[in-house]
Design a protein around this motif. Structure first.
Motif, mmCIF file in Angstrom:
data_model
loop_
_atom_site.group_PDB
_atom_site.id
_atom_site.type_symbol
_atom_site.label_atom_id
_atom_site.label_comp_id
_atom_site.label_asym_id
_atom_site.label_seq_id
_atom_site.Cartn_x
_atom_site.Cartn_y
_atom_site.Cartn_z
ATOM 1 N N ARG A 153 29.089 12.269 43.850
ATOM 2 C CA ARG A 153 28.863 13.203 44.900
ATOM 3 C C ARG A 153 27.488 13.926 44.516
ATOM 4 O O ARG A 153 26.782 14.339 45.406
ATOM 5 N N SER A 154 27.263 14.251 43.300
ATOM 6 C CA SER A 154 26.005 14.990 43.113
ATOM 7 C C SER A 154 24.547 14.170 43.281
ATOM 8 O O SER A 154 23.774 14.696 43.761
ATOM 9 N N VAL B 15 24.563 12.249 45.594
ATOM 10 C CA VAL B 15 24.168 12.147 47.254
ATOM 11 C C VAL B 15 23.787 13.437 47.613
ATOM 12 O O VAL B 15 22.684 13.469 48.377
ATOM 13 N N ASP B 16 24.310 14.400 47.022
ATOM 14 C CA ASP B 16 24.125 15.814 47.427
ATOM 15 C C ASP B 16 22.482 16.024 47.002
ATOM 16 O O ASP B 16 21.953 16.854 47.590
ATOM 17 N N THR B 17 21.900 15.709 45.690
ATOM 18 C CA THR B 17 20.656 15.729 45.713
ATOM 19 C C THR B 17 19.621 14.647 46.052
ATOM 20 O O THR B 17 18.420 14.814 46.005
ATOM 21 N N SER C 266 24.747 7.813 50.549
ATOM 22 C CA SER C 266 26.187 7.845 50.664
ATOM 23 C C SER C 266 26.841 7.538 49.274
ATOM 24 O O SER C 266 26.085 7.047 48.421
#
Length: 91
Positions: free
Chosen positions: A18-19, A21-23, A28
């Motif tokens: 998730r990190s 994707v978040d960055t 996805s």
């Protein structure tokens, strides 16, 4: 063609994915997993090729000419002497 699969991740794996994707490194979670699987495929293929190359090398060495123990000892002594001269080491 895409295939939908259900997978389980540890909390640490999920947080890491998730990190990414978040960055913005991946678009996805699917992209992260796809990239990971692609890297694993490449690693597996490379290891297989390396293993086959080592098998071939061993086969060639075993079926090729060999040196006697005395000749090998002489070659090793010569190599050591050359290295000592090159490095100016006293024996």
């Amino acid at each position: 063609m895409s295939v939908k699969s259900s997978i389980s991740l540890t909390e640490q794996q999920d947080a890491f994915a998730r990190s990414l994707v978040d960055t913005g490194r991946y678009s996805s979670l699917s992209s992260v997993i796809q990239q990971g699987l692609e890297l694993l495929r490449q690693k597996t293929e490379t290891e297989s090729a390396e293993t086959e190359a080592l098998r071939e090398l061993i086969h060639r060495r075993l079926s090729g000419a060999s040196m006697s123990e005395e000749a090998m000892a002489g070659a090793v002594d010569d190599m050591i002497a050359r290295k000592q001269r090159a490095l100016r080491v006293e024996s």
